[in-house]
Scaffold this active site. Structure first.
Site, PDB file in Angstrom:
ATOM      1  N   ASP A  13       0.775  -1.248   0.000  1.00 46.72           N
ATOM      2  CA  ASP A  13       0.000   0.000   0.000  1.00 46.72           C
ATOM      3  C   ASP A  13       0.808   1.301   0.000  1.00 46.72           C
ATOM      4  OD1 ASP A  13      -1.940  -1.914   0.223  1.00 46.72           O
ATOM      5  OD2 ASP A  13      -2.761  -1.213   2.118  1.00 46.72           O
ATOM      6  N   HIS A  74     -10.278   7.408   1.662  1.00 44.99           N
ATOM      7  CA  HIS A  74      -8.925   7.263   1.118  1.00 44.99           C
ATOM      8  C   HIS A  74      -8.915   6.156   0.076  1.00 44.99           C
ATOM      9  CE1 HIS A  74      -9.086   4.219   4.315  1.00 44.99           C
ATOM     10  NE2 HIS A  74      -8.213   3.534   3.581  1.00 44.99           N
ATOM     11  N   LYS A  99      -7.034  -5.063  -3.115  1.00 40.03           N
ATOM     12  CA  LYS A  99      -7.758  -5.467  -1.907  1.00 40.03           C
ATOM     13  C   LYS A  99      -8.647  -4.318  -1.436  1.00 40.03           C
ATOM     14  CE  LYS A  99      -4.015  -4.065   1.202  1.00 40.03           C
ATOM     15  NZ  LYS A  99      -4.748  -3.135   2.031  1.00 40.03           N
ATOM     16  N   CYS A 143      -2.210  -2.612   7.673  1.00 37.68           N
ATOM     17  CA  CYS A 143      -2.118  -3.480   6.494  1.00 37.68           C
ATOM     18  C   CYS A 143      -0.845  -4.320   6.462  1.00 37.68           C
ATOM     19  CB  CYS A 143      -2.293  -2.660   5.225  1.00 37.68           C
ATOM     20  SG  CYS A 143      -3.938  -1.891   5.159  1.00 37.68           S
TER      21      CYS A 143
END
Length: 193
Positions: A13, A74, A99, A143
């Protein structure tokens, strides 16, 4: 089992909304990008696959505060904030793992995601014979943590690249607690591949 045919790098991410001036900026993201780029170069030189997960949220999701969730809006699908950071040097053959694209799930772990052909990450890793996953990215306490724990649960050896992670620390100390938890579960911590 760290030979090139058995290892891979997972970049979690590193997207605009999690970097400086983003909607959910993680302190230290610039440092993380520099370290990740170094690790990408090393992985590519060894012939290892590089995976990059991305949050890819629908505009309306229970993940966002306005719909009952914890977070500001976001990484909305196809938005500038959802793009990988422009300073991130992903290889041309990077395997993107999407994801968080369901309205009813947060999608913290890359292991909840799928590759462009719809393959679950764990299945793609298995197909390539990956036994050791190096992990870095954003954010340590969400994450990255969830992805590393799921990798361990899948039976993979996991090395967290400590110089290539940073936490949100919503509650001070969350990132440090996440590192302690991961270490306690068998994750190795390192700053090199």
């Amino acid at each position: 089992m760290t030979s090139r045919e058995h290892s891979a790098l997972l970049v979690v991410d590193v997207q605009n909304d999690f970097c400086t001036n983003g909607a959910l900026a993680v302190p230290g993201s610039e440092r993380v990008i520099e370290a990740i780029n170094r690790h990408i170069s090393h992985a590519v030189a060894r012939g290892w696959p590089v995976y990059a997960s991305r949050d890819w949220h629908p505009a309306q999701t229970t993940h966002f505060q306005q719909y009952g969730g914890q977070w500001p809006v976001h990484c909305v699908q196809d938005s500038p904030g959802a793009r990988f950071h422009p300073d991130l040097h992903l290889p041309d053959d990077v395997m993107v793992v999407t994801k968080g694209d369901r309205a009813d799930e947060p999608g913290y772990s890359a292991f909840e995601g799928r590759t462009p052909d719809g393959t679950a990450l764990v299945d793609d890793l298995g197909r390539r014979g990956i036994a050791h996953l190096y992990v870095g990215g954003l954010a340590t306490d969400y994450c990255v943590r969830a992805s590393a724990l799921d990798a361990l649960d899948a039976g993979l050896r996991v090395t967290l690249l400590e110089d290539a992670v940073a936490g949100v620390d919503l509650t001070p100390g969350d990132a440090a607690r996440a590192l302690d938890e991961l270490r306690g579960r068998g994750t190795e911590l390192a700053t090199t591949l």
